[in-house]
Scaffold this motif. Structure first.
Motif, PDB file in Angstrom:
ATOM      1  N   LYS A  33     -15.255   2.094 -49.451  1.00 46.67           N
ATOM      2  CA  LYS A  33     -16.648   2.467 -49.676  1.00 46.67           C
ATOM      3  C   LYS A  33     -17.498   1.214 -49.546  1.00 46.67           C
ATOM      4  O   LYS A  33     -17.007   0.094 -49.666  1.00 46.67           O
ATOM      5  N   SER A 145      -8.961  10.965 -51.216  1.00 44.63           N
ATOM      6  CA  SER A 145     -10.072  10.175 -51.760  1.00 44.63           C
ATOM      7  C   SER A 145      -9.573   9.181 -52.798  1.00 44.63           C
ATOM      8  O   SER A 145      -8.650   9.472 -53.550  1.00 44.63           O
ATOM      9  N   GLN A 151     -12.889   4.994 -49.918  1.00 39.28           N
ATOM     10  CA  GLN A 151     -13.502   6.259 -49.508  1.00 39.28           C
ATOM     11  C   GLN A 151     -12.410   7.276 -49.204  1.00 39.28           C
ATOM     12  O   GLN A 151     -12.435   8.391 -49.688  1.00 39.28           O
TER      13      GLN A 151
END
Length: 158
Positions: A33, A145, A151
């Motif tokens: 992320k 996830s 991510q």
């Protein structure tokens, strides 16, 4: 033991050994992320059906003093003197992708094993077992996830 039986046994072992040792490459991809911090340290490792450490697949991050923040991996692999041999690289920046390949024995697939990834970033919360992916043929290619830094993580057989 008679000579013909010895010959038959030797031949059978020679033919069976490649089958037992057969492995295939697995590519593990972790998309991070954009968490707004320094590069993440990641430890990708394999556990058996009981959660016991089997082996390290990759460690991203070069300074050993920070490995304590990869808490589950560090605790589980502490007795493995070979845990870092040939499986280390640079940390992974926010928003970047880690892609590594490891050979895994076919016998491990669909046998209750799990790929786990621990994650940590400087001045941010540690994330033990950030991602846990059962090592099964049905999970190949299916994104999982992460909890904080990752991510998604996937693996593919080659």
């Amino acid at each position: 033991m008679s000579k013909p039986i010895s010959t038959i046994l030797a031949t059978a072992c020679a033919l069976a050994l490649p089958t037992l040792a057969h492995s295939r490459p697995l590519t593990l991809t972790a998309q991070l992320k954009n968490y707004g911090g320094d590069g993440a340290y990641l430890a990708a490792y394999l556990t058996d059906a009981k959660g016991t450490y089997v082996r390290t697949l990759w460690v991203a991050g070069g300074k050993a003093k920070y490995y304590k923040h990869l808490a589950d991996w560090n605790r589980l692999s502490a007795g493995d003197t070979q845990r870092l041999n040939g499986v280390t690289g640079a940390s992974v920046g926010a928003g970047r992708t880690l892609k590594v390949t490891a050979d895994l024995a076919d016998a491990l697939i669909d046998a209750g094993y799990e790929i786990r990834i621990d994650a940590a970033a400087e001045d941010m919360r540690d994330s033990p077992s950030e991602v846990r992916i059962p090592l099964s043929s049905t999970n190949a290619g299916k994104p999982q996830s992460g909890k904080q830094y990752i991510q998604s993580a996937t693996f593919q057989f080659q």
